[in-house]
Scaffold this motif. Structure first.
Motif, PDB file in Angstrom:
ATOM      1  N   TRP A  67      36.789  45.023  26.919  1.00 41.14           N
ATOM      2  CA  TRP A  67      37.951  44.103  27.392  1.00 41.14           C
ATOM      3  C   TRP A  67      37.149  43.247  28.390  1.00 41.14           C
ATOM      4  N   SER A 108      42.902  52.008  29.232  1.00 43.97           N
ATOM      5  CA  SER A 108      42.953  51.238  30.106  1.00 43.97           C
ATOM      6  C   SER A 108      42.486  51.557  31.278  1.00 43.97           C
ATOM      7  N   SER A 122      53.268  40.361  37.495  1.00 44.57           N
ATOM      8  CA  SER A 122      53.042  41.570  38.133  1.00 44.57           C
ATOM      9  C   SER A 122      51.843  41.526  39.239  1.00 44.57           C
ATOM     10  N   GLY A 175      40.984  46.409  30.873  1.00 40.34           N
ATOM     11  CA  GLY A 175      42.003  46.031  31.969  1.00 40.34           C
ATOM     12  C   GLY A 175      41.099  45.633  33.009  1.00 40.34           C
ATOM     13  N   ARG A 184      40.978  50.176  38.198  1.00 42.43           N
ATOM     14  CA  ARG A 184      40.235  49.581  38.371  1.00 42.43           C
ATOM     15  C   ARG A 184      38.894  50.415  38.815  1.00 42.43           C
ATOM     16  N   PHE A 191      47.254  55.126  36.461  1.00 43.43           N
ATOM     17  CA  PHE A 191      48.744  55.496  36.285  1.00 43.43           C
ATOM     18  C   PHE A 191      49.413  54.263  35.851  1.00 43.43           C
ATOM     19  N   HIS A 192      48.632  53.456  36.076  1.00 40.93           N
ATOM     20  CA  HIS A 192      49.374  51.730  35.303  1.00 40.93           C
ATOM     21  C   HIS A 192      49.701  51.900  34.264  1.00 40.93           C
ATOM     22  N   GLU A 193      50.688  52.168  33.595  1.00 43.94           N
ATOM     23  CA  GLU A 193      51.550  51.775  32.154  1.00 43.94           C
ATOM     24  C   GLU A 193      51.423  50.501  31.262  1.00 43.94           C
ATOM     25  N   GLU A 202      58.774  47.649  43.472  1.00 44.40           N
ATOM     26  CA  GLU A 202      57.956  47.653  42.424  1.00 44.40           C
ATOM     27  C   GLU A 202      58.454  48.494  41.189  1.00 44.40           C
ATOM     28  N   HIS A 203      58.516  49.578  41.584  1.00 45.25           N
ATOM     29  CA  HIS A 203      59.583  50.691  40.651  1.00 45.25           C
ATOM     30  C   HIS A 203      60.420  50.110  40.271  1.00 45.25           C
ATOM     31  N   ASP A 242      43.555  59.489  35.708  1.00 41.86           N
ATOM     32  CA  ASP A 242      44.057  59.612  37.214  1.00 41.86           C
ATOM     33  C   ASP A 242      44.985  58.139  37.198  1.00 41.86           C
ATOM     34  N   ARG A 295      52.288  38.194  27.549  1.00 36.23           N
ATOM     35  CA  ARG A 295      51.492  39.554  28.195  1.00 36.23           C
ATOM     36  C   ARG A 295      50.982  38.635  29.640  1.00 36.23           C
TER      37      ARG A 295
HETATM   38  C1  B12 Z   1      53.240  48.082  39.457  1.00 36.17           C
HETATM   39  C2  B12 Z   1      52.136  48.928  39.924  1.00 36.17           C
HETATM   40  C3  B12 Z   1      51.755  50.125  39.685  1.00 36.17           C
HETATM   41  C4  B12 Z   1      52.555  50.791  39.686  1.00 36.17           C
HETATM   42  C5  B12 Z   1      52.299  51.266  37.876  1.00 36.17           C
HETATM   43  C6  B12 Z   1      53.952  51.850  37.112  1.00 36.17           C
HETATM   44  C7  B12 Z   1      53.402  51.012  35.344  1.00 36.17           C
HETATM   45  N1  B12 Z   1      54.224  52.489  34.937  1.00 36.17           N
HETATM   46  O1  B12 Z   1      52.841  51.294  34.857  1.00 36.17           O
HETATM   47  C8  B12 Z   1      52.733  52.318  40.165  1.00 36.17           C
HETATM   48  C9  B12 Z   1      52.910  52.418  41.413  1.00 36.17           C
HETATM   49  C10 B12 Z   1      52.498  53.761  39.753  1.00 36.17           C
HETATM   50  C11 B12 Z   1      51.465  51.739  41.333  1.00 36.17           C
HETATM   51  C12 B12 Z   1      49.838  52.263  41.516  1.00 36.17           C
HETATM   52  C13 B12 Z   1      49.141  52.174  42.222  1.00 36.17           C
HETATM   53  N2  B12 Z   1      48.735  50.807  42.032  1.00 36.17           N
HETATM   54 CO1  B12 Z   1      49.226  49.426  41.564  1.00 36.17          CO
HETATM   55  N3  B12 Z   1      50.119  47.801  40.688  1.00 36.17           N
HETATM   56  C14 B12 Z   1      51.124  47.509  40.500  1.00 36.17           C
HETATM   57  C15 B12 Z   1      51.191  46.101  39.658  1.00 36.17           C
HETATM   58  C16 B12 Z   1      52.065  45.788  40.700  1.00 36.17           C
HETATM   59  C17 B12 Z   1      51.541  45.587  38.456  1.00 36.17           C
HETATM   60  C18 B12 Z   1      50.416  46.878  37.474  1.00 36.17           C
HETATM   61  C19 B12 Z   1      51.381  45.987  36.341  1.00 36.17           C
HETATM   62  O2  B12 Z   1      51.027  46.613  35.390  1.00 36.17           O
HETATM   63  N4  B12 Z   1      50.389  44.547  35.431  1.00 36.17           N
HETATM   64  C20 B12 Z   1      50.634  44.314  34.343  1.00 36.17           C
HETATM   65  C21 B12 Z   1      49.857  44.674  33.162  1.00 36.17           C
HETATM   66  C22 B12 Z   1      50.476  43.910  31.810  1.00 36.17           C
HETATM   67  O3  B12 Z   1      48.559  44.055  33.533  1.00 36.17           O
HETATM   68  P1  B12 Z   1      47.025  45.145  33.282  1.00 36.17           P
HETATM   69  O4  B12 Z   1      47.891  46.115  33.680  1.00 36.17           O
HETATM   70  O5  B12 Z   1      46.320  43.883  34.589  1.00 36.17           O
HETATM   71  O6  B12 Z   1      46.926  44.490  31.409  1.00 36.17           O
HETATM   72  C23 B12 Z   1      46.325  43.360  31.276  1.00 36.17           C
HETATM   73  C24 B12 Z   1      44.850  44.006  30.867  1.00 36.17           C
HETATM   74  O7  B12 Z   1      44.362  44.112  31.636  1.00 36.17           O
HETATM   75  C25 B12 Z   1      44.886  44.176  29.885  1.00 36.17           C
HETATM   76  N5  B12 Z   1      45.098  45.356  29.279  1.00 36.17           N
HETATM   77  C26 B12 Z   1      45.112  46.810  30.610  1.00 36.17           C
HETATM   78  N6  B12 Z   1      44.817  47.707  30.017  1.00 36.17           N
HETATM   79  C27 B12 Z   1      43.875  47.437  28.723  1.00 36.17           C
HETATM   80  C28 B12 Z   1      43.380  48.159  27.511  1.00 36.17           C
HETATM   81  C29 B12 Z   1      42.807  48.150  26.475  1.00 36.17           C
HETATM   82  C30 B12 Z   1      41.470  48.483  25.759  1.00 36.17           C
HETATM   83  C31 B12 Z   1      42.446  45.850  26.569  1.00 36.17           C
HETATM   84  C32 B12 Z   1      41.752  45.714  25.335  1.00 36.17           C
HETATM   85  C33 B12 Z   1      43.071  45.256  27.033  1.00 36.17           C
HETATM   86  C34 B12 Z   1      43.656  45.497  27.921  1.00 36.17           C
HETATM   87  O8  B12 Z   1      46.145  44.168  28.906  1.00 36.17           O
HETATM   88  C35 B12 Z   1      47.107  43.724  30.102  1.00 36.17           C
HETATM   89  C36 B12 Z   1      47.734  42.614  29.541  1.00 36.17           C
HETATM   90  O9  B12 Z   1      46.702  41.092  29.280  1.00 36.17           O
HETATM   91  C37 B12 Z   1      49.468  45.978  40.289  1.00 36.17           C
HETATM   92  C38 B12 Z   1      49.268  44.308  40.321  1.00 36.17           C
HETATM   93  C39 B12 Z   1      48.300  43.617  39.432  1.00 36.17           C
HETATM   94  N7  B12 Z   1      47.802  41.996  39.682  1.00 36.17           N
HETATM   95  O10 B12 Z   1      48.722  43.743  38.360  1.00 36.17           O
HETATM   96  C40 B12 Z   1      49.537  46.545  41.097  1.00 36.17           C
HETATM   97  C41 B12 Z   1      48.036  46.873  41.591  1.00 36.17           C
HETATM   98  C42 B12 Z   1      47.195  46.835  40.622  1.00 36.17           C
HETATM   99  N8  B12 Z   1      48.147  48.157  42.139  1.00 36.17           N
HETATM  100  C43 B12 Z   1      47.012  48.655  42.858  1.00 36.17           C
HETATM  101  C44 B12 Z   1      46.846  49.851  43.718  1.00 36.17           C
HETATM  102  C45 B12 Z   1      46.093  49.895  44.717  1.00 36.17           C
HETATM  103  C46 B12 Z   1      47.921  51.156  43.423  1.00 36.17           C
HETATM  104  C47 B12 Z   1      46.929  52.945  43.352  1.00 36.17           C
HETATM  105  C48 B12 Z   1      45.989  53.116  44.535  1.00 36.17           C
HETATM  106  C49 B12 Z   1      48.452  52.441  44.995  1.00 36.17           C
HETATM  107  C50 B12 Z   1      48.326  53.696  46.467  1.00 36.17           C
HETATM  108  N9  B12 Z   1      47.918  52.943  47.277  1.00 36.17           N
HETATM  109  O11 B12 Z   1      48.539  54.803  45.135  1.00 36.17           O
HETATM  110  C51 B12 Z   1      47.862  52.902  42.759  1.00 36.17           C
HETATM  111  C52 B12 Z   1      46.857  53.327  42.045  1.00 36.17           C
HETATM  112  C53 B12 Z   1      47.583  54.962  40.612  1.00 36.17           C
HETATM  113  C54 B12 Z   1      46.629  55.086  40.000  1.00 36.17           C
HETATM  114  N10 B12 Z   1      46.598  56.004  39.920  1.00 36.17           N
HETATM  115  O12 B12 Z   1      46.827  54.848  39.139  1.00 36.17           O
HETATM  116  C55 B12 Z   1      46.339  47.536  43.295  1.00 36.17           C
HETATM  117  C56 B12 Z   1      44.790  47.854  42.917  1.00 36.17           C
HETATM  118  C57 B12 Z   1      43.558  47.566  43.804  1.00 36.17           C
HETATM  119  C58 B12 Z   1      41.549  47.240  43.326  1.00 36.17           C
HETATM  120  N11 B12 Z   1      41.546  46.560  41.829  1.00 36.17           N
HETATM  121  O13 B12 Z   1      41.208  48.227  43.384  1.00 36.17           O
HETATM  122  C59 B12 Z   1      46.653  46.293  42.273  1.00 36.17           C
HETATM  123  C60 B12 Z   1      45.820  45.536  41.240  1.00 36.17           C
HETATM  124  C61 B12 Z   1      48.230  45.925  44.069  1.00 36.17           C
HETATM  125  C62 B12 Z   1      47.145  44.852  44.783  1.00 36.17           C
HETATM  126  N12 B12 Z   1      47.407  44.188  44.819  1.00 36.17           N
HETATM  127  O14 B12 Z   1      46.619  45.183  45.710  1.00 36.17           O
HETATM  128  N13 B12 Z   1      50.778  50.693  40.493  1.00 36.17           N
END
Ligand code: B12
Length: 208
Positions: A189, A141, A41, A171, A144, A95-97, A58-59, A93, A34
């Motif tokens: 969390w 999850s 990511s 998240g 933002r 979409f991150h999965e 990215e997609h 709303d 993770r």
């Molecule tokens: C891939 C990605 C996308 C893909 C997602 C594809 C998919 N099917 O998942 C798509 C193209 C859809 C996307 C869209 C957008 N994205 Co995006 N995306 C990313 C990216 C590059 C990776 C996200 C990811 O998968 N991370 C890996 C996972 C494993 O990490 P995580 O989600 O943080 O989760 C971890 C923990 O938080 C925890 N966790 C998560 N949820 C939960 C829930 C519970 C209960 C628990 C216990 C733990 C937990 O578990 C994970 C492991 O540690 C990030 C960059 C980044 N810094 O993460 C940007 C990022 C998140 N996106 C961003 C943005 C701005 C967007 C958009 C608004 C872009 C746009 N203008 O359209 C849209 C919003 C869509 C929406 N409405 O949700 C920004 C968010 C900035 C902010 N904080 O406001 C980021 C940070 C990019 C950046 N550097 O600016 N995105």
């Protein structure tokens, strides 16, 4: 990591898939995996934000991660019949999965039965599920904080109605929202918490 970004940048399917497999196999635990995926990511997100990596790349990468994580999940043993049920979903709303898929793997590995409803789940759909089942835990999850703030009033109504279920929100979108969540009775969390700890906190919270 750079090899993977380079391969993905050229849309090299087999090489990217192989590098992802190698990363998954080299991580000694699910927590390590993770952290690794989060680090990659974050880099992808930063490059995208600076205009140095296209949305297509990215997609492409997200698709390959999802494919590999699902293949991993399909290999996992079934839970025990008396296993506790955890429902996972993204906020409406949201979409991150990948976070949800990683959580699913960790919960299943810890013996839970997981119902993963995927990203962007409308509240009505969660309510429909909860009318049929009373899960012990619902984990949502959100990426933002602004999105969480918009949905907080509706979410808080839902939480108040569901007695017997512990709600957890995780998240990056929980940053700065800890107080608001705890005031409506939801566990928050934070990204530095290990899933094992969360699991214990969830159990303690549900016993009281
Ligand atoms: C891939 C990605 C996308 C893909 C997602 C594809 C998919 N099917 O998942 C798509 C193209 C859809 C996307 C869209 C957008 N994205 Co995006 N995306 C990313 C990216 C590059 C990776 C996200 C990811 O998968 N991370 C890996 C996972 C494993 O990490 P995580 O989600 O943080 O989760 C971890 C923990 O938080 C925890 N966790 C998560 N949820 C939960 C829930 C519970 C209960 C628990 C216990 C733990 C937990 O578990 C994970 C492991 O540690 C990030 C960059 C980044 N810094 O993460 C940007 C990022 C998140 N996106 C961003 C943005 C701005 C967007 C958009 C608004 C872009 C746009 N203008 O359209 C849209 C919003 C869509 C929406 N409405 O949700 C920004 C968010 C900035 C902010 N904080 O406001 C980021 C940070 C990019 C950046 N550097 O600016 N995105």
């Amino acid at each position: 990591m750079t090899d993977l970004l380079e391969a993905a940048g050229q849309f090299e399917v087999e090489r990217s898939r192989r590098l992802i497999r190698e990363i998954m196999e080299s991580c000694e635990s699910r927590v390590a995996l993770r952290k690794r995926i989060s680090a990659i990511s974050t880099l992808v997100g930063d490059l995208w934000a600076r205009g140095e990596l296209s949305v297509a790349v990215e997609h492409f990468l997200s698709g390959l991660w999802k494919e590999s994580l699902r293949a991993d999940l399909a290999q996992m043993p079934e839970p025990r019949e008396d296993a506790e049920t955890v429902v996972l979903a993204g906020f409406p709303d949201e979409f991150h999965e990948l976070g949800l898929l990683l959580l699913q793997a960790e919960f299943q590995h810890s013996g839970y039965r997981v119902i993963n409803l995927g990203p962007a789940l409308p509240w009505e759909s969660l309510e429909q599920l909860m009318a049929k089942k009373t899960p012990r835990f619902v984990c949502l999850s959100v990426t933002r904080p602004a999105l969480l703030a918009v949905h907080l009033p509706r979410f808080s109504e839902l939480v108040a109605r569901q007695v017997g279920t512990t709600f957890v929100v995780g998240g990056p979108g929980t940053t700065g929202m800890e107080q608001s969540l705890s005031s409506i009775g939801v566990l928050c969390w934070t990204t530095d918490m290990e899933i094992g700890l969360l699991s214990e906190e969830m159990k303690n919270g549900s016993d009281t």
